[in-house]
Design an enzyme around this catalytic site. Structure first.
Site, PDB file in Angstrom:
ATOM      1  N   GLY A  16       1.170   4.983   7.653  1.00 37.55           N
ATOM      2  CA  GLY A  16       0.229   6.057   7.990  1.00 37.55           C
ATOM      3  C   GLY A  16      -0.188   6.049   9.444  1.00 37.55           C
ATOM      4  O   GLY A  16       0.389   5.341  10.286  1.00 37.55           O
ATOM      5  N   GLN A  17      -1.219   6.839   9.740  1.00 37.07           N
ATOM      6  CA  GLN A  17      -1.663   7.031  11.126  1.00 37.07           C
ATOM      7  C   GLN A  17      -2.118   5.713  11.750  1.00 37.07           C
ATOM      8  O   GLN A  17      -1.729   5.360  12.855  1.00 37.07           O
ATOM      9  CB  GLN A  17      -2.805   8.055  11.148  1.00 37.07           C
ATOM     10  N   TYR A 147     -14.468  10.548  -1.053  1.00 38.41           N
ATOM     11  CA  TYR A 147     -13.966   9.561  -0.089  1.00 38.41           C
ATOM     12  C   TYR A 147     -15.110   8.663   0.378  1.00 38.41           C
ATOM     13  O   TYR A 147     -15.001   7.435   0.367  1.00 38.41           O
ATOM     14  CB  TYR A 147     -13.351  10.319   1.087  1.00 38.41           C
TER      15      TYR A 147
HETATM   16  N1  NAD Z   1      -7.455   8.057  10.328  1.00 35.62           N
HETATM   17  C1  NAD Z   1      -8.775   8.058  10.446  1.00 35.62           C
HETATM   18  O1  NAD Z   1      -9.361   8.825  11.228  1.00 35.62           O
HETATM   19  C2  NAD Z   1      -9.586   7.067   9.639  1.00 35.62           C
HETATM   20  C3  NAD Z   1     -10.980   7.034   9.855  1.00 35.62           C
HETATM   21  C4  NAD Z   1     -11.751   6.157   9.086  1.00 35.62           C
HETATM   22  C5  NAD Z   1     -11.125   5.305   8.181  1.00 35.62           C
HETATM   23  N2  NAD Z   1      -9.774   5.359   8.007  1.00 35.62           N
HETATM   24  C6  NAD Z   1      -9.181   4.477   7.001  1.00 35.62           C
HETATM   25  O2  NAD Z   1      -8.067   3.775   7.546  1.00 35.62           O
HETATM   26  C7  NAD Z   1      -7.074   3.588   6.525  1.00 35.62           C
HETATM   27  C8  NAD Z   1      -5.747   4.149   6.995  1.00 35.62           C
HETATM   28  O3  NAD Z   1      -5.929   5.521   7.306  1.00 35.62           O
HETATM   29  P1  NAD Z   1      -4.745   6.414   7.883  1.00 35.62           P
HETATM   30  O4  NAD Z   1      -5.357   7.474   8.698  1.00 35.62           O
HETATM   31  O5  NAD Z   1      -3.675   5.569   8.435  1.00 35.62           O
HETATM   32  O6  NAD Z   1      -4.240   7.100   6.515  1.00 35.62           O
HETATM   33  P2  NAD Z   1      -2.823   7.799   6.244  1.00 35.62           P
HETATM   34  O7  NAD Z   1      -3.036   8.756   5.113  1.00 35.62           O
HETATM   35  O8  NAD Z   1      -2.227   8.282   7.507  1.00 35.62           O
HETATM   36  O9  NAD Z   1      -1.944   6.563   5.727  1.00 35.62           O
HETATM   37  C9  NAD Z   1      -2.100   5.989   4.470  1.00 35.62           C
HETATM   38  C10 NAD Z   1      -0.776   5.405   4.046  1.00 35.62           C
HETATM   39  O10 NAD Z   1      -0.942   4.860   2.734  1.00 35.62           O
HETATM   40  C11 NAD Z   1       0.226   5.159   1.995  1.00 35.62           C
HETATM   41  N3  NAD Z   1      -0.078   5.138   0.565  1.00 35.62           N
HETATM   42  C12 NAD Z   1      -0.657   6.106  -0.168  1.00 35.62           C
HETATM   43  N4  NAD Z   1      -0.726   5.731  -1.460  1.00 35.62           N
HETATM   44  C13 NAD Z   1      -0.186   4.504  -1.539  1.00 35.62           C
HETATM   45  C14 NAD Z   1       0.046   3.593  -2.590  1.00 35.62           C
HETATM   46  N5  NAD Z   1      -0.285   3.893  -3.867  1.00 35.62           N
HETATM   47  N6  NAD Z   1       0.610   2.399  -2.316  1.00 35.62           N
HETATM   48  C15 NAD Z   1       0.984   2.092  -1.039  1.00 35.62           C
HETATM   49  N7  NAD Z   1       0.814   2.930   0.009  1.00 35.62           N
HETATM   50  C16 NAD Z   1       0.237   4.115  -0.235  1.00 35.62           C
HETATM   51  C17 NAD Z   1       0.666   6.524   2.473  1.00 35.62           C
HETATM   52  O11 NAD Z   1       2.039   6.769   2.196  1.00 35.62           O
HETATM   53  C18 NAD Z   1       0.337   6.450   3.961  1.00 35.62           C
HETATM   54  O12 NAD Z   1       1.476   6.037   4.712  1.00 35.62           O
HETATM   55  C19 NAD Z   1      -7.624   4.263   5.255  1.00 35.62           C
HETATM   56  O13 NAD Z   1      -8.285   3.308   4.466  1.00 35.62           O
HETATM   57  C20 NAD Z   1      -8.646   5.234   5.820  1.00 35.62           C
HETATM   58  O14 NAD Z   1      -9.642   5.509   4.879  1.00 35.62           O
HETATM   59  C21 NAD Z   1      -8.998   6.227   8.728  1.00 35.62           C
END
Ligand code: NAD
Length: 320
Positions: A16-17, A147
């Site tokens: 992910g991101q 969330y």
């Molecule tokens: N991006 C933001 O701005 C932000 C802000 C606050 C918190 N977060 C937290 O950081 C973490 C990562 O966020 P992100 O932006 O990279 O999210 P994202 O959605 O880009 O990435 C999440 C990844 O998890 C994978 N995934 C989904 N279901 C799955 C499963 N059952 N088993 C294994 N992998 C699975 C997806 O394929 C994806 O690659 C999350 O916990 C999110 O809540 C992100």
């Protein structure tokens, strides 16, 4: 220079991101042989040609446990989650994935005596009754998105596993994360990533938030630095075991637009708020992260202007 024990590190939701950039940073520290990047999406793992990879569904407890045992994993970065905007479309699924996966990772850490767990929380733990400006570490939290509810409950479970079982779990309440190396995954702050792509493509940008909606944000290199600083801080310095407030910059869609327009004078924007406006309105404008600064020396580096310059310099030639 700091030196780290070459422990096996497992990243769940690596594609992910956040994971795309955090994996790179962890490989630099621990080496490609010691980092296992896993995700439920097989194709998304293809970009990790510099470390070990495995397709893994975090909901498959036995598969996660098997991998941890056979590979002698000592640290888990658990990043898989359903994010804020996507969560509102399927609340029960978001709750199930976000909560069940965290509980099974915490349980695994307890059973297998893992060294450290990282689990991200979010500013979504705050809600409409939270003080909006310079939101303190401790204050009213009544999140109104599934969330946010899942992140708040998750924080309580992290503290519980630390207090009750000594599990060394560490967490940050990230603001909106902005990076150019991957596309965002369904959050309310995604507009601040998309806007750069539109500017570079020479297209008009339609913001799904109003022009004066301030939200706390952070450039990805700062988020990676904060994560690694927290994870490598001495155990006794990590005094908050729910999740640390973390901040860098706060801006509105109008301000990020103006920072881009300096470099792309023909760039244009209009505003068409959708359901994400209500989510943004329930979150803080800015965050007090003094505890992170005091306990383990957090300092951010990127201002809005510096971030925009860096993204506009690198994004045009970046291939996904
Ligand atoms: N991006 C933001 O701005 C932000 C802000 C606050 C918190 N977060 C937290 O950081 C973490 C990562 O966020 P992100 O932006 O990279 O999210 P994202 O959605 O880009 O990435 C999440 C990844 O998890 C994978 N995934 C989904 N279901 C799955 C499963 N059952 N088993 C294994 N992998 C699975 C997806 O394929 C994806 O690659 C999350 O916990 C999110 O809540 C992100």
């Amino acid at each position: 220079m700091l030196s780290f024990t070459m422990e096996r590190v497992l990243i769940i939701g690596a594609a992910g991101q956040l994971g795309s950039e955090l994996t790179q940073a962890l490989v630099t520290i621990y080496g490609g042989d010691n980092v296992i990047a896993t995700d439920i999406q097989p194709q998304a793992l293809e970009k990790f040609d510099y470390c070990r990879t495995k397709v893994l569904d975090v909901m498959d407890k036995e598969a996660v446990k098997g991998l941890v045992k056979t590979e002698n994993v000592k640290q888990i970065y658990h990043l898989a989650a359903v994010l804020s905007a996507t969560g509102e479309k399927n609340p029960l699924f978001a709750w199930q994935l976000n909560m069940d996966s965290l509980l099974s990772v915490l349980e695994l850490a307890r059973e297998e005596k893992l060294d450290k767990i990282y689990w991200p929380s979010s500013i979504a733990v705050f809600g409409p009754n939270t003080p909006k400006v310079n939101t303190p570490q401790y204050c009213v939290k009544e999140p109104n998105t599934v969330y946010g509810i899942s992140k708040q409950a998750g924080e309580r479970w992290c503290e519980y596993y630390f207090q009750k079982y000594g599990v060394d779990v560490r967490s940050l309440r990230y603001p909106g994360l902005i990076g150019y190396k991957s596309l965002p995954g369904g959050g309310t702050t995604d507009y601040a990533v998309d806007i750069y792509h539109k500017a570079i493509a020479g297209e008009h940008f339609v913001s799904f938030l109003k022009e004066d909606t301030y939200l706390p944000m952070m450039y990805m290199p700062d988020a990676i630095k904060a994560t690694l600083n927290l994870m490598h801080a001495p155990r006794e310095n990590v005094k908050i075991r729910s999740s640390y407030n973390l901040a860098a910059i706060s801006f509105s869609p109008k301000e990020i637009f103006e920072s881009i327009k300096i470099h792309y004078p023909d760039f244009s924007i209009s505003y068409a708020p959708d359901f994400r406006q209500a989510i943004a309105d329930s979150w803080p404008d800015s965050i007090d992260d003094s505890r992170a600064r005091e306990d383990w020396g957090w300092e951010h580096e990127y201002s809005l202007e510096k971030m925009t310059e860096d993204i506009l310099k690198h994004l045009p030639s970046y291939s996904f």
